[in-house]
Design a protein around this motif. Sequence first.
Motif, PDB file in Angstrom:
ATOM      1  N   LYS A 646     -10.650  25.134 -22.890  1.00 20.52           N
ATOM      2  CA  LYS A 646     -12.014  25.132 -22.358  1.00 20.52           C
ATOM      3  C   LYS A 646     -12.859  26.089 -23.186  1.00 20.52           C
ATOM      4  O   LYS A 646     -12.354  26.831 -24.030  1.00 20.52           O
ATOM      5  N   THR A 647     -14.148  26.057 -22.955  1.00 22.92           N
ATOM      6  CA  THR A 647     -15.056  26.948 -23.664  1.00 22.92           C
ATOM      7  C   THR A 647     -14.674  28.394 -23.366  1.00 22.92           C
ATOM      8  O   THR A 647     -14.397  28.754 -22.221  1.00 22.92           O
ATOM      9  N   GLU A 648     -14.666  29.213 -24.403  1.00 28.90           N
ATOM     10  CA  GLU A 648     -14.367  30.636 -24.255  1.00 28.90           C
ATOM     11  C   GLU A 648     -15.684  31.406 -24.218  1.00 28.90           C
ATOM     12  O   GLU A 648     -16.568  31.197 -25.048  1.00 28.90           O
ATOM     13  N   TYR A 649     -15.812  32.295 -23.233  1.00 29.14           N
ATOM     14  CA  TYR A 649     -17.030  33.095 -23.116  1.00 29.14           C
ATOM     15  C   TYR A 649     -16.712  34.574 -23.288  1.00 29.14           C
ATOM     16  O   TYR A 649     -15.785  35.100 -22.670  1.00 29.14           O
ATOM     17  N   VAL A 650     -17.471  35.223 -24.160  1.00 32.95           N
ATOM     18  CA  VAL A 650     -17.430  36.676 -24.301  1.00 32.95           C
ATOM     19  C   VAL A 650     -18.698  37.168 -23.617  1.00 32.95           C
ATOM     20  O   VAL A 650     -19.790  37.077 -24.176  1.00 32.95           O
ATOM     21  N   SER A 651     -18.559  37.657 -22.392  1.00 30.23           N
ATOM     22  CA  SER A 651     -19.725  37.946 -21.563  1.00 30.23           C
ATOM     23  C   SER A 651     -19.695  39.387 -21.098  1.00 30.23           C
ATOM     24  O   SER A 651     -18.746  39.820 -20.447  1.00 30.23           O
ATOM     25  N   CYS A 652     -20.734  40.155 -21.453  1.00 34.46           N
ATOM     26  CA  CYS A 652     -20.717  41.580 -21.120  1.00 34.46           C
ATOM     27  C   CYS A 652     -21.025  41.783 -19.637  1.00 34.46           C
ATOM     28  O   CYS A 652     -21.600  40.916 -18.978  1.00 34.46           O
ATOM     29  N   LYS A 672     -23.950  24.273 -18.757  1.00 37.57           N
ATOM     30  CA  LYS A 672     -24.323  23.303 -19.784  1.00 37.57           C
ATOM     31  C   LYS A 672     -23.352  23.245 -20.961  1.00 37.57           C
ATOM     32  O   LYS A 672     -23.447  22.344 -21.793  1.00 37.57           O
ATOM     33  N   THR A 673     -22.405  24.200 -21.026  1.00 40.45           N
ATOM     34  CA  THR A 673     -21.524  24.255 -22.208  1.00 40.45           C
ATOM     35  C   THR A 673     -20.048  24.326 -21.856  1.00 40.45           C
ATOM     36  O   THR A 673     -19.212  24.437 -22.762  1.00 40.45           O
ATOM     37  N   SER A 674     -19.683  24.263 -20.581  1.00 40.97           N
ATOM     38  CA  SER A 674     -18.289  24.497 -20.188  1.00 40.97           C
ATOM     39  C   SER A 674     -17.350  23.366 -20.593  1.00 40.97           C
ATOM     40  O   SER A 674     -16.144  23.468 -20.375  1.00 40.97           O
ATOM     41  N   VAL A 679     -14.743  26.050 -28.482  1.00 42.64           N
ATOM     42  CA  VAL A 679     -15.983  26.749 -28.824  1.00 42.64           C
ATOM     43  C   VAL A 679     -16.032  28.052 -28.041  1.00 42.64           C
ATOM     44  O   VAL A 679     -15.739  28.092 -26.846  1.00 42.64           O
ATOM     45  N   SER A 680     -16.415  29.141 -28.713  1.00 44.99           N
ATOM     46  CA  SER A 680     -16.526  30.450 -28.077  1.00 44.99           C
ATOM     47  C   SER A 680     -17.973  30.910 -28.143  1.00 44.99           C
ATOM     48  O   SER A 680     -18.594  30.883 -29.206  1.00 44.99           O
ATOM     49  N   ASP A 698     -18.049  32.011 -31.722  1.00 47.43           N
ATOM     50  CA  ASP A 698     -18.693  31.144 -32.712  1.00 47.43           C
ATOM     51  C   ASP A 698     -20.204  31.289 -32.653  1.00 47.43           C
ATOM     52  O   ASP A 698     -20.883  31.269 -33.680  1.00 47.43           O
ATOM     53  N   PHE A 699     -20.733  31.452 -31.418  1.00 44.05           N
ATOM     54  CA  PHE A 699     -22.176  31.521 -31.224  1.00 44.05           C
ATOM     55  C   PHE A 699     -22.496  32.679 -30.279  1.00 44.05           C
ATOM     56  O   PHE A 699     -21.722  32.976 -29.369  1.00 44.05           O
ATOM     57  N   GLY A 700     -23.642  33.301 -30.489  1.00 40.10           N
ATOM     58  CA  GLY A 700     -24.030  34.431 -29.662  1.00 40.10           C
ATOM     59  C   GLY A 700     -25.427  34.282 -29.093  1.00 40.10           C
ATOM     60  O   GLY A 700     -26.361  33.885 -29.799  1.00 40.10           O
ATOM     61  N   TYR A 701     -25.578  34.601 -27.810  1.00 43.30           N
ATOM     62  CA  TYR A 701     -26.854  34.611 -27.091  1.00 43.30           C
ATOM     63  C   TYR A 701     -27.082  36.054 -26.681  1.00 43.30           C
ATOM     64  O   TYR A 701     -26.389  36.572 -25.799  1.00 43.30           O
ATOM     65  N   VAL A 702     -28.037  36.741 -27.324  1.00 41.01           N
ATOM     66  CA  VAL A 702     -28.126  38.194 -27.212  1.00 41.01           C
ATOM     67  C   VAL A 702     -29.560  38.624 -26.914  1.00 41.01           C
ATOM     68  O   VAL A 702     -30.510  38.147 -27.559  1.00 41.01           O
ATOM     69  N   GLY A 703     -29.708  39.530 -25.941  1.00 38.06           N
ATOM     70  CA  GLY A 703     -31.016  40.095 -25.659  1.00 38.06           C
ATOM     71  C   GLY A 703     -31.515  40.901 -26.842  1.00 38.06           C
ATOM     72  O   GLY A 703     -30.847  41.836 -27.290  1.00 38.06           O
TER      73      GLY A 703
END
Length: 748
Positions: A646-652, A672-674, A679-680, A698-703
């Motif tokens: 499954k999608t891997e999430y690195v979530s702070c 929307k991406t699970s 994909v990480s 692989d992809f980052g969503y960052v403030g």
Amino acid sequence: MATGTVPSSMAAMTGLRTVDRSLGFVKSVDFTRIAYAPEQQRMKPRKRIASVVRNSSKSGSDIVELEPASEGSPLLVPRRKYCESVHKTVRRKTRTVMVGNVALGSEHPIRVQTMTTSDTKDVDKTVEEVMRIADRGADLVRITVQGRKEADSCFEIKNKLVQNNYNIPLVADIHFAPAIALRVAECFDKIRVNPGNFADRRAQFEQLEYTDDEYQKEIEHIEKVFTPLVEKCKQYGRAIRIGTNHGSLSDRIMSYYGDSPRGMVESAFEFARICRKLDFHNFVFSMKASNPVIMVQAYRLLVAEMYAQGWDYPLHLGVTEAGEGEDGRMKSAIGIGTLLQDGLGDTIRVSLTEPPEKEIDPCKRLANLGMQASNLQKGTAPFEEKHRRCFDFQRRTGQLPVQKEGEEVDYRGVLHRDGSVLMPVSLDMLKTPELLYKSLAAKLVVGMPFKDLATVDSILLRELPPLEDAEARLALKRLIDISMGVIVPLSEQLEKPLPNAIVLVNLDELSTGANKLLPRGARLAVTVRGDEPYEVLDIIKNVDNITMLLHDAPLSEEKLSRVHAARRLFEYLEENSLNFPVIHHIQYPKGIHRDDLVITAGSNAGSLLVDGLGDGILLEAPEQDFEFLRNTSFNLLQGCRMRNTKTEYVSCPSCGRTLFDLQDISAEIRSKTSHLPGVSIAIMGCIVNGPGEMADADFGYVGGTPGKIDLYVGKNVLKRGIAMEEATDALIQLIKDHGRWVDPPAEE
């Protein structure tokens, strides 16, 4: 593996980089750079770096032995213990470090802590949050302090807490701000500094080249910046946490050591040497990473170095950016639980993308597990450990089933090369075959099952349906036909034989020859505890058709450690060149809490899988939801970096620096991406821990700034300043642009 020694006069020469990779011993060495790690081999500095960093302190062992991290590896690691015992849980002896009125160290309980998420400048909200956390039973609370205004607020926060009769120690989280650390040390009880950015600039991922003199000047700069804080902490009786993050190592460290556990440890040691030089010892270490495997390796390497030096500083344990829900709890259990089983760890945090008070309960469960194991010194009979790789991941892969001539069905799919999930199935589940197939995550085509990416590999059926129950037996036949293993007890198979089933036997049944009552060529699954006398285990050497071993050391035995019994079993298998696949089989009592189940699985099976020991998992828990057990099993394998389904999430976990609502945004992105296995995605409230924290993503969503999001591919920012309301769609488009998107499956 080549072994040997060389005199210390040769340690700085290139002889230790020769093909035979001989070992060396070096006097008064803090940390030894003998050869490049694999990730460093692509770096080619013009000037050769020094092989040895010498320690100015007089304490410590005179001899540090080194050995290759794995067969043929150019990376040398200390040939020293990283824990007190390999056959039982014995807590590592440490000094006591005082954080306010709370004592940390081996003579005290494992302390639990968390971190506030409110804006530190909002004094009332932060005070309310701290009180809520304290009421849940935390021993320490960390608060981010990024600037002068936040530091000024800390004095008000402390005063208001005291006025409300809350005396819980407060920890200041510092990045990039030595002057702010000095200020807040006047009121908070502990200062957390990040060696990667306290004195060094933010990493630009540049390959730097140094002579020894140039490198020494950088160390002197760190000492100049860090010394005032150490002296201030001595003056006020404060503690320091030297908290290395895998994601925020400096360019200087990465140029020497790569983005590696070894670099993490050396980064921390640079600061520890300064503390020791100033005769300041009220500090603890941490080695955090979002990848539990990296985290475990870094802590072990740190402790091995401390043993070599004669140091005894306590450890703060944590897996950073673990995520939310069961995923976050599982990753934390794998990383923290592994180290607790070895008697390492004095204070812990379970970092979840949830309200901070929600972290306390799983944190306490882990701490209790660690304290119970060490108080009882859970273990097994003493054994010599020669094959487990403690400092790098090197999987022992059991021999997968092969097809034999004359067999009616294909057994090759009963185990998976990346890690297998086995599930217990009841007779009642056979009454509704299509629901059974769906619960096993099989695809259905006209009511017929087919294996999918995350389909269970084999099932354990404790009781076979009667011979006359044609429907139930047809359901089992259809599973066998798609190469799913159906494991049944010997007594059931003899009484109500199921064609092509795998027969479960124990060592007693093998020793009496009961298995010989089966048809010739019948495949076997053998249950072992791991603590049997070797002469009892020897029976498996002479039995044909063993498809797998199920390691099943009972949880109910008070002083038996499943982890140590399994390590003993794997040593036996290696010594006897037996390559049977081993499945970790855990049987839980009725009524076990879900969090206890997850944490126990992560601590007892994950601690073996992160060492590459094991080929799969089988969890049995009466009254627990089947889907929960299946998902927990797959989560465990993925958390151990084995099978990605499954999608891997690195979530702070959010803090006062966070620039958006992490929980809401995480939920939106996951929804929307699970459906993107392999994909990480990193979801981070800010970039304080550095782009390197997204090394696994692989992809980052960052403030980036308030209301604006930066999007990353790996460690590189591709788009900046995207409006929040457009950012999730922009992330999806980025995934599509890089060819990693697939449309979600249509709902049935």
